[in-house]
Design a protein around this motif. Structure first.
Motif, PDB file in Angstrom:
ATOM      1  N   ALA A 358       0.798  -0.730  -0.311  1.00 64.59           N
ATOM      2  CA  ALA A 358       0.092   0.446   0.069  1.00 64.59           C
ATOM      3  C   ALA A 358       0.497   1.267  -0.189  1.00 64.59           C
ATOM      4  CB  ALA A 358      -0.798  -0.130   1.176  1.00 64.59           C
ATOM      5  N   ASP A 359       0.366   2.087  -0.851  1.00 61.15           N
ATOM      6  CA  ASP A 359       1.263   3.529  -1.185  1.00 61.15           C
ATOM      7  C   ASP A 359       0.686   4.113   0.074  1.00 61.15           C
ATOM      8  OD1 ASP A 359       2.805   5.713  -1.500  1.00 61.15           O
ATOM      9  OD2 ASP A 359       2.923   5.677  -3.655  1.00 61.15           O
ATOM     10  N   ALA A 366       7.195   0.023   8.687  1.00 60.35           N
ATOM     11  CA  ALA A 366       6.607  -1.615   9.088  1.00 60.35           C
ATOM     12  C   ALA A 366       7.605  -2.561   9.064  1.00 60.35           C
ATOM     13  CB  ALA A 366       5.123  -1.747   8.869  1.00 60.35           C
ATOM     14  N   VAL A 367       7.663  -2.190   6.971  1.00 57.03           N
ATOM     15  CA  VAL A 367       8.586  -2.712   6.189  1.00 57.03           C
ATOM     16  C   VAL A 367       9.897  -3.588   7.868  1.00 57.03           C
ATOM     17  CG1 VAL A 367       9.554  -3.810   4.863  1.00 57.03           C
ATOM     18  CG2 VAL A 367       7.663  -2.932   4.733  1.00 57.03           C
ATOM     19  N   ALA A 368      10.891  -2.517   7.516  1.00 59.62           N
ATOM     20  CA  ALA A 368      11.996  -2.407   8.104  1.00 59.62           C
ATOM     21  C   ALA A 368      12.030  -3.050   9.021  1.00 59.62           C
ATOM     22  CB  ALA A 368      12.762  -1.109   8.174  1.00 59.62           C
ATOM     23  N   GLY A 369      10.559  -3.001  10.055  1.00 60.30           N
ATOM     24  CA  GLY A 369      11.106  -3.383  11.423  1.00 60.30           C
ATOM     25  C   GLY A 369      10.520  -5.051  11.501  1.00 60.30           C
ATOM     26  N   VAL A 370      10.631  -5.302  10.846  1.00 68.39           N
ATOM     27  CA  VAL A 370      10.339  -7.036  10.034  1.00 68.39           C
ATOM     28  C   VAL A 370      11.798  -7.229  10.345  1.00 68.39           C
ATOM     29  CG1 VAL A 370       9.529  -9.187   9.410  1.00 68.39           C
ATOM     30  CG2 VAL A 370       8.029  -6.639   9.242  1.00 68.39           C
ATOM     31  N   PHE A 371      12.775  -6.790   8.830  1.00 70.03           N
ATOM     32  CA  PHE A 371      14.149  -6.741   8.644  1.00 70.03           C
ATOM     33  C   PHE A 371      15.117  -6.983  10.462  1.00 70.03           C
ATOM     34  CE2 PHE A 371      12.638  -6.835   4.709  1.00 70.03           C
ATOM     35  CZ  PHE A 371      13.618  -7.095   3.437  1.00 70.03           C
ATOM     36  N   ASP A 417       7.201 -13.264   7.065  1.00 73.92           N
ATOM     37  CA  ASP A 417       6.517 -12.291   8.504  1.00 73.92           C
ATOM     38  C   ASP A 417       6.039 -11.209   7.774  1.00 73.92           C
ATOM     39  OD1 ASP A 417       7.265 -14.655  10.569  1.00 73.92           O
ATOM     40  OD2 ASP A 417       8.302 -12.732  11.747  1.00 73.92           O
ATOM     41  N   LEU A 418       6.476 -10.664   6.360  1.00 72.81           N
ATOM     42  CA  LEU A 418       6.541  -9.856   5.523  1.00 72.81           C
ATOM     43  C   LEU A 418       4.174 -10.366   5.238  1.00 72.81           C
ATOM     44  CD1 LEU A 418      10.062  -9.223   4.044  1.00 72.81           C
ATOM     45  CD2 LEU A 418       8.565  -7.625   5.262  1.00 72.81           C
ATOM     46  N   ASP A 422      -0.039  -6.311   7.106  1.00 74.18           N
ATOM     47  CA  ASP A 422      -1.393  -5.723   6.547  1.00 74.18           C
ATOM     48  C   ASP A 422      -0.452  -4.724   5.261  1.00 74.18           C
ATOM     49  OD1 ASP A 422      -3.387  -6.925   8.141  1.00 74.18           O
ATOM     50  OD2 ASP A 422      -3.347  -4.724   9.592  1.00 74.18           O
ATOM     51  N   ALA A 423      -0.092  -3.951   5.136  1.00 72.54           N
ATOM     52  CA  ALA A 423       0.160  -2.724   3.675  1.00 72.54           C
ATOM     53  C   ALA A 423       1.029  -3.831   2.902  1.00 72.54           C
ATOM     54  CB  ALA A 423       1.395  -2.352   4.945  1.00 72.54           C
ATOM     55  N   VAL A 424       1.777  -5.411   3.193  1.00 69.78           N
ATOM     56  CA  VAL A 424       2.192  -5.980   1.956  1.00 69.78           C
ATOM     57  C   VAL A 424       0.773  -6.376   1.499  1.00 69.78           C
ATOM     58  CG1 VAL A 424       3.637  -8.205   1.732  1.00 69.78           C
ATOM     59  CG2 VAL A 424       4.486  -6.296   3.334  1.00 69.78           C
TER      60      VAL A 424
END
Length: 437
Positions: A358-359, A366-371, A417-418, A422-424
């Protein structure tokens, strides 16, 4: 020197032709003439063209031919596990030299052949089993025996290299490139062994065994094929200054407990265009060896085909015949190191991950947090609005992330996990990246 030839297909026929055409030179190099004692085939009545041999030399009794006291060297170009394994074990235990191109057998149960060679005091040579005419296994087994090899990275399957090269050059998808490879004769009617990585995995096991003085079998090799590689993946690789190749990678390192071990894997990967393997196109093979004293070494050439493989077979025939005339034989195997093979999860690699997201604000964080949760460091991030990516998937945005080196298990867990964010919207592709760090 009397030769028994098992198999007279594409490679076997070329072996017979070259034995006839080069008979004088081969006799001079060896110190004795070569004579075909018999050729074992499945069907006697099959049309084999104008092979320069007497019809009575053909037989369906492979066992009788192998056990004949009138045979010095057995050449096996039949392939498969059985009955080839039984034939070669019997020959070796009887003291007959064996030359084989059977990569599947060597990877599946090379131990039985090496043990039989040791028991019988016989030579077992198999240069033709990996990379066709390229002189590769002998350098690993002999020329580099005084050195320490740390890594072997190779393109060892011509079919998949042709397909990926065609996808890179034309932008075609996998199915279209495979169809072209089939029409041109690069792919078999059933290409499974090639495109699913089985062929390359067998060769990787052989290379790792020689490079690291450790018995490595096909079951020890992590294997992935190229059927999931898309035109979008190829275009994304180009945008990064990379290309995609099916690589076999064998590396020395340490396991989770700090013990020396090896990792052996086959999978598609992005490599930078500056890497020596990136320019290997069409159906060619190449292997990049990294040794401590010798440094980086590159072996390149035709990796398949009747004439190329027959060339490697005859090179081995010359070597074993010279040994027999001298009353010596080469050491059957060097497996003294006996290193453990690390699971794929402990292999160190990098990932290229393409996400449909989602843009909206906060997505990248959020994505960086998973990494970060999996201790995976991000090297680069590229975000593009929908429609600008080659795939044109019609999502809000495309996020392309390339990681630094990390254990494969941590990278795989990150990707899993990604999927729960929700945003993915979806994970468009995941490819490993090699050769950049």
């Amino acid at each position: 020197m009397r030769l028994a030839i098992l198999g007279c297909g594409t490679v076997g026929s070329e072996v017979v032709r070259l034995l006839h055409e080069q008979s004088a030179d081969l006799a001079a190099r060896i110190g004795a003439p070569l004579e075909i004692a018999g050729i074992a085939v499945r069907r006697l009545g099959r049309d084999r063209g104008d092979l320069p041999v007497a019809p009575e030399l053909f037989t369906t009794d492979a066992v009788g031919l192998v056990k004949s006291d009138d045979v010095d060297v057995v050449i096996e170009v039949v392939g498969g596990i059985e009955p080839a394994r039984s034939w070669l074990v019997d020959a070796l235990r009887a003291g007959k030299s064996v030359v084989t191109a059977n990569k599947a057998l060597l990877a599946e149960d090379g131990a039985s052949l090496h043990d039989a060679a040791a028991d019988g005091g016989a030579d077992l040579y198999y240069e033709a089993a990996v990379a066709g005419a390229i002189p590769l296994l002998r350098p690993l087994r002999e020329s580099l025996h005084g050195d320490r090899i740390n890594r072997v990275t190779g393109i060892v399957n011509g079919t998949t290299n042709f397909i990926l090269s065609a996808m890179d050059a034309t932008g075609a998808g996998f199915a279209e490139a495979l169809e072209e490879a089939t029409e041109l004769g690069y792919a078999e009617a059933d290409p499974t062994a090639d495109v699913e990585g089985f062929d390359a995995a067998a060769k990787a096991a052989i290379l790792a065994s020689l490079a690291f003085h450790t018995r490595v079998g096909a079951a020890d090799v992590h294997r992935e094929g190229i059927t999931e590689v898309t035109a979008a993946d190829v275009a994304s690789a180009k945008a990064m200054g990379c290309t995609i190749k099916l690589l076999c990678i064998a590396a020395r390192g340490t396991d989770a407990a700090g013990r020396e071990s090896v990792s052996v894997r086959v999978h598609p990967a992005m490599i930078p265009l500056s890497h020596p393997l990136a320019s290997v196109g069409d159906a060619y093979n190449a292997v990049f060896v990294e040794a401590e004293a010798a440094g980086p070494l590159m072996f390149y050439g035709r990796g398949a085909g009747g004439a190329a493989t027959a060339s490697a077979v005859l090179g081995d025939v010359v070597a074993v015949c010279r040994n027999r005339l001298a009353g010596v034989h080469a050491p059957s195997e060097s497996a003294y190191a006996d290193l453990a093979v690390r699971p794929m999860g402990e292999a160190l690699t990098r990932y290229h991950v393409s996400l449909d997201v989602a843009d909206r604000p906060g997505v990248l964080a959020a994505v960086a947090g998973v990494f970060a949760r999996h201790d995976v460091s991000i090297a680069t991030v590229r975000q593009a609005p929908a429609g600008t990516e080659p795939a044109g998937r019609g999502v809000d945005a495309v996020l392309v992330i390339v990681t630094h080196t990390a254990p494969d298990a941590a990278l795989a867990a990150t990707v899993e996990d990604l999927r729960g964010l929700d945003a993915v919207r979806s994970i468009a592709s995941v490819l490993r990246v090699e050769g950049g760090e």
